[in-house]
Design an enzyme around this catalytic site. Structure first.
Site, PDB file in Angstrom:
ATOM      1  N   ARG A  18     -11.537   4.898   9.856  1.00 17.54           N
ATOM      2  CA  ARG A  18     -11.309   3.549  10.370  1.00 17.54           C
ATOM      3  C   ARG A  18     -12.552   3.024  11.066  1.00 17.54           C
ATOM      4  NH1 ARG A  18      -5.491   3.425  11.265  1.00 17.54           N
ATOM      5  NH2 ARG A  18      -4.723   1.619  12.367  1.00 17.54           N
ATOM      6  N   ARG A  77      -2.433 -10.007  12.924  1.00 14.08           N
ATOM      7  CA  ARG A  77      -2.491  -8.697  12.271  1.00 14.08           C
ATOM      8  C   ARG A  77      -3.553  -8.694  11.172  1.00 14.08           C
ATOM      9  NH1 ARG A  77       3.253  -7.402  10.198  1.00 14.08           N
ATOM     10  NH2 ARG A  77       2.513  -5.318   9.792  1.00 14.08           N
ATOM     11  N   ARG A  93       9.987 -14.665   4.673  1.00 12.42           N
ATOM     12  CA  ARG A  93      11.075 -13.671   4.650  1.00 12.42           C
ATOM     13  C   ARG A  93      12.154 -13.999   5.689  1.00 12.42           C
ATOM     14  NH1 ARG A  93       8.529  -7.923   4.192  1.00 12.42           N
ATOM     15  NH2 ARG A  93       7.799  -8.397   6.285  1.00 12.42           N
ATOM     16  N   LYS A 152       0.837  -1.212   0.000  1.00 14.61           N
ATOM     17  CA  LYS A 152       0.000   0.000   0.000  1.00 14.61           C
ATOM     18  C   LYS A 152       0.874   1.264   0.000  1.00 14.61           C
ATOM     19  CE  LYS A 152      -2.460   0.107   3.627  1.00 14.61           C
ATOM     20  NZ  LYS A 152      -2.787   1.078   4.655  1.00 14.61           N
ATOM     21  N   ARG A 154      12.321 -12.010  11.272  1.00 14.11           N
ATOM     22  CA  ARG A 154      11.836 -10.947  12.163  1.00 14.11           C
ATOM     23  C   ARG A 154      10.661 -11.474  12.983  1.00 14.11           C
ATOM     24  NH1 ARG A 154      10.200  -5.799   8.720  1.00 14.11           N
ATOM     25  NH2 ARG A 154       8.296  -6.300   9.821  1.00 14.11           N
TER      26      ARG A 154
HETATM   27  P1  AMP Z   1      -1.477   3.015  12.093  1.00 15.43           P
HETATM   28  O1  AMP Z   1      -0.113   3.622  11.915  1.00 15.43           O
HETATM   29  O2  AMP Z   1      -2.435   3.420  11.021  1.00 15.43           O
HETATM   30  O3  AMP Z   1      -1.433   1.517  12.290  1.00 15.43           O
HETATM   31  O4  AMP Z   1      -2.076   3.622  13.460  1.00 15.43           O
HETATM   32  C1  AMP Z   1      -1.427   3.453  14.686  1.00 15.43           C
HETATM   33  C2  AMP Z   1      -2.406   3.716  15.821  1.00 15.43           C
HETATM   34  O5  AMP Z   1      -2.884   5.056  15.759  1.00 15.43           O
HETATM   35  C3  AMP Z   1      -3.660   2.861  15.802  1.00 15.43           C
HETATM   36  O6  AMP Z   1      -3.466   1.616  16.429  1.00 15.43           O
HETATM   37  C4  AMP Z   1      -4.634   3.719  16.584  1.00 15.43           C
HETATM   38  O7  AMP Z   1      -4.397   3.645  17.979  1.00 15.43           O
HETATM   39  C5  AMP Z   1      -4.260   5.114  16.125  1.00 15.43           C
HETATM   40  N1  AMP Z   1      -5.031   5.519  14.935  1.00 15.43           N
HETATM   41  C6  AMP Z   1      -4.560   5.719  13.667  1.00 15.43           C
HETATM   42  N2  AMP Z   1      -5.552   6.093  12.847  1.00 15.43           N
HETATM   43  C7  AMP Z   1      -6.677   6.131  13.593  1.00 15.43           C
HETATM   44  C8  AMP Z   1      -8.045   6.411  13.307  1.00 15.43           C
HETATM   45  N3  AMP Z   1      -8.470   6.729  12.067  1.00 15.43           N
HETATM   46  N4  AMP Z   1      -8.938   6.349  14.337  1.00 15.43           N
HETATM   47  C9  AMP Z   1      -8.555   6.044  15.566  1.00 15.43           C
HETATM   48  N5  AMP Z   1      -7.283   5.737  15.922  1.00 15.43           N
HETATM   49  C10 AMP Z   1      -6.341   5.780  14.938  1.00 15.43           C
END
Ligand code: AMP
Length: 238
Positions: A107, A191, A147, A32, A180
């Protein structure tokens, strides 16, 4: 807006088309980030990752960052109202005028609804188009869990797709290869489960509004990019 959360878009587009707001969806490991970079270059639009902006706020230690830090450490979602307000601030910046690539937002169903009405009311913007990069689960599993890397020279192998000449050791320097921790199958499965649960309501929302499309991610990077581009153009005309 913090310095390290600045837009990544250059504003210099290789193509004049204004794609408007895009949401890229895809499980971890699907490429992505690479696709977002290609679209950034082609259309001169920024990628907006709420995870990155939240981490920048945490690093700054401001009021939002203090709340986000605890929530993120627990692996939970930051409350919609806080994230929505943060996104509103980011979307009001001038580099978003022709479009942008959302990553990690919306999200939740509430965030998606908020975004639709906010865009209508505030920016007179075209609506969001959501594109999911779909990959075969077993291929993705092999790509991630196969990997291995050399801890000495960092060369990367894949035991299924690009194995070393001698099992378990680096071709370059003979060092034993390592895997890893988060490439292990249990972690990958966990995940994927998290990804599916968190994107389900969002996909449902955009499907119902007929602003959703899938592209086949099991191909070369440029072929996938070309399909995303033609899909966005088609959906914008519809
Ligand atoms: P990411 O880097 O997108 O995996 O986001 C890391 C963390 O940031 C997530 O696990 C959430 O705790 C928070 N986070 C990121 N985007 C959102 C969102 N749209 N709504 C709520 N929490 C978010």
């Amino acid at each position: 807006m913090q310095e390290n959360a600045r837009p990544t878009g250059t504003g210099r587009a290789a193509d004049n088309f204004a794609p408007g707001p895009l949401l890229l969806l895809g499980p971890p490991g699907v490429g992505k980030g690479t696709q977002a970079k290609n679209l950034e270059k082609l259309w001169g639009i920024p990628q907006i990752s709420t995870g990155d902006i939240l981490r920048a706020n945490v690093a700054q230690g401001n009021a939002l960052g203090k709340i986000a830090k605890e929530v993120m450490a627990r692996g939970e979602l930051v409350p919609d109202t806080l994230v929505n307000e943060m996104v509103a601030g980011r979307l009001a910046e001038p580099d978003t005028a022709r479009g942008y690539i959302l990553d990690g937002f919306p999200r939740t169903f509430g965030q998606a609804e908020w975004l639709d009405s906010w865009l209508k009311g505030h920016l007179d913007s075209p609506p969001v188009i959501a594109i999911r990069i779909r990959v075969n689960y077993n291929q993705l599993l092999r790509r991630i869990t196969g990997r291995r890397s050399c801890p000495a020279c960092q060369t990367i192998y894949n035991v299924y797709l690009n194995p070393p000449e001698k099992e378990g050791v680096c071709n370059v320097d003979g060092t034993p290869l390592v895997q890893r921790g988060d490439d292990k199958e249990e972690i990958f499965t966990e995940r994927m489960r998290g990804y599916q649960a968190s994107t389900r309501p969002v996909i449902h929302h955009y499907k119902a509004l007929r602003r959703f499309a899938e592209v086949d991610g099991d191909r070369g990077i440029d072929e996938v990019s070309a399909e995303i581009v033609s899909t966005v153009r088609r959906l914008r005309k519809a």
